[in-house]
Enzyme design. Structure first.
Site, PDB file in Angstrom:
ATOM      1  CG  LEU A 222      35.615  50.209  29.036  1.00 25.97           C
ATOM      2  CD1 LEU A 222      36.251  49.033  27.574  1.00 25.97           C
ATOM      3  CD2 LEU A 222      34.910  51.385  28.001  1.00 25.97           C
ATOM      4  CG  HIS A 223      37.445  46.961  35.094  1.00 30.99           C
ATOM      5  ND1 HIS A 223      36.899  45.846  34.506  1.00 30.99           N
ATOM      6  CD2 HIS A 223      38.204  46.700  35.740  1.00 30.99           C
ATOM      7  CE1 HIS A 223      36.814  45.173  34.734  1.00 30.99           C
ATOM      8  NE2 HIS A 223      38.018  45.265  35.246  1.00 30.99           N
ATOM      9  NE  ARG A 224      39.341  42.455  32.356  1.00 36.25           N
ATOM     10  CZ  ARG A 224      39.629  41.378  33.569  1.00 36.25           C
ATOM     11  NH1 ARG A 224      41.102  41.699  34.011  1.00 36.25           N
ATOM     12  NH2 ARG A 224      39.139  40.587  33.951  1.00 36.25           N
ATOM     13  NE  ARG A 257      42.848  50.928  35.155  1.00 36.16           N
ATOM     14  CZ  ARG A 257      42.568  49.857  35.984  1.00 36.16           C
ATOM     15  NH1 ARG A 257      41.549  48.637  35.175  1.00 36.16           N
ATOM     16  NH2 ARG A 257      43.252  49.038  36.712  1.00 36.16           N
TER      17      ARG A 257
END
Length: 385
Positions: A222-224, A257
């Protein structure tokens, strides 16, 4: 021929490693390509950067620009200035960029303004969601590029719809996907070298050795920004993962992030999610290959799941890798908790979809034959001598 390769993020390290390996193999027979590697520093901590260079046996970068994190405008602006200085000094015959990051766009824009041909590896991808920074980067880079090296036939068709076609001044070629080259090369190494399953206690000692026939956990990436920077979306996804994790271990390597935004919004109360630090590429391949299923918002991970024959649930409403969805291997589940949990609850039935690869053997060739890197090198030699 002098070639400058520009990278900045971990997916680009993987792709560039495959092409660099093909260049080295070519040069053993007839040394004609001098590759200069420029690392923008977009990813800069050890687990997102240096460990990848070490594992992938990438040559040390000739230039490390040390850009680091920042807003899109700030990061891109600094890259433009620093990349320009490198290109003016080195005067390459071609600049090669990969994928859809700020490093990609910055390299393409500087080269185009200096009238240096741009070769874009992974050209032609479209999600048709312009709220995604990656989509803007893809669009602009493709329209700046003179050599568009596509991973699939669909990517070629996407370019054609925008008026970009193979011709005298522009070359469009479907070479296949360099990530597939990497999977074929590194997955065998990962199987031998990675001990992460034991390290995370994901091996069931009462079962047969872990493998695709006996997965014991779900893997999540999960990073967007569209998911991490929206607290409602982020909380909804984490709630879904926590619910899933009550029955089956759910492992989430935390992207910097994501970790930052979870701290900002105090979202570390989910006890059924196994949060871990970012992992190396070999460890990631081992985790992917042995997972019951993968939940992700990453384009690269969607493909890796497809190649490793692991069912995939994509935490987005669209994907640039439509081929994986059409094959039935990948399901778009969005970000709403109930929808994610419902789709994953059908997982046992979906496991029968491993037969897709037996019923439709041609699906294996969607992303090429595993020799995209060699084709890229042949292309470069043909047009730049």
């Amino acid at each position: 021929m002098k070639l400058i390769t520009i990278v900045g993020a971990r997916p680009q390290f993987i792709k560039a490693a495959a092409v660099s390996r093909a260049i080295q193999a070519f040069n053993k027979k007839r040394k004609r390509i001098r590759e200069i590697l420029v690392h923008t520093g977009q990813h800069y901590d050890y687990m997102m950067d240096k460990v990848f260079f070490e594992e992938l046996e990438l040559p040390k970068s000739d230039y490390h620009l040390g850009v680091g994190s920042g807003s899109h405008a700030r990061q891109t602006g600094i890259m433009l200035e620093k990349i320009e200085a490198v290109l003016q000094k080195e005067k390459p015959e071609v600049v090669m960029v990969y994928g859809d990051t700020n490093s990609t766009l910055s390299g393409a824009l500087v080269a185009a303004k200096l009238n240096i041909p741009v070769a874009h590896v992974e050209a032609g991808l479209r999600s048709y969601n312009r709220t995604m920074p990656e989509e803007i980067n893809r669009l602009l880079t493709d329209h700046l590029s003179t050599h568009l090296l596509c991973p699939t036939a669909q990517a070629v068709r996407n370019l054609l719809k925008e008026g970009i076609k193979d011709g005298r001044t522009r070359k469009v070629k479907n070479v296949g996907d360099v990530m597939y080259d990497s999977i074929l090369y590194y997955s065998k190494i990962a199987e031998k070298k990675s001990a992460i399953l034991h390290g995370l206690n994901l091996v069931n000692p009462q079962s047969v050795p872990p493998g695709r026939d006996n997965p014991q956990y779900y893997l999540v990436t999960l990073h967007r920004a569209e998911n991490t920077d929206d607290p409602r979306r982020l909380k909804s996804i984490l709630r879904a993962l926590n619910e899933i994790g009550k029955n089956t271990p759910t492992v989430l390597p935390l992207h910097p992030r994501t970790k930052k935004m979870m701290k900002v919004h105090h979202l570390f109360s989910f006890k059924s999610i196994k949060f871990i630090e970012p992992v190396s590429y070999l460890d990631m391949l081992k985790l992917e290959k042995n997972a019951k299923a993968i939940l992700t918002d990453s384009g690269g991970v969607q493909k890796e799941a497809y190649w490793l024959k692991v069912p995939c649930f994509t935490l987005r409403e669209e994907t640039e890798w439509v081929e994986t969805v059409k094959s039935g291997w990948n399901v778009l589940v969005g970000t709403r908790m109930k929808r994610i949990v419902k789709e994953v609850s059908h997982q046992e039935g979906r496991r029968s979809k491993t037969r897709l690869f037996e019923r439709y053997p041609k699906e294996k060739e969607i992303f090429g034959d595993g020799k995209a890197s060699q084709k890229i090198v042949q292309f470069l030699v043909k047009y730049f001598g």
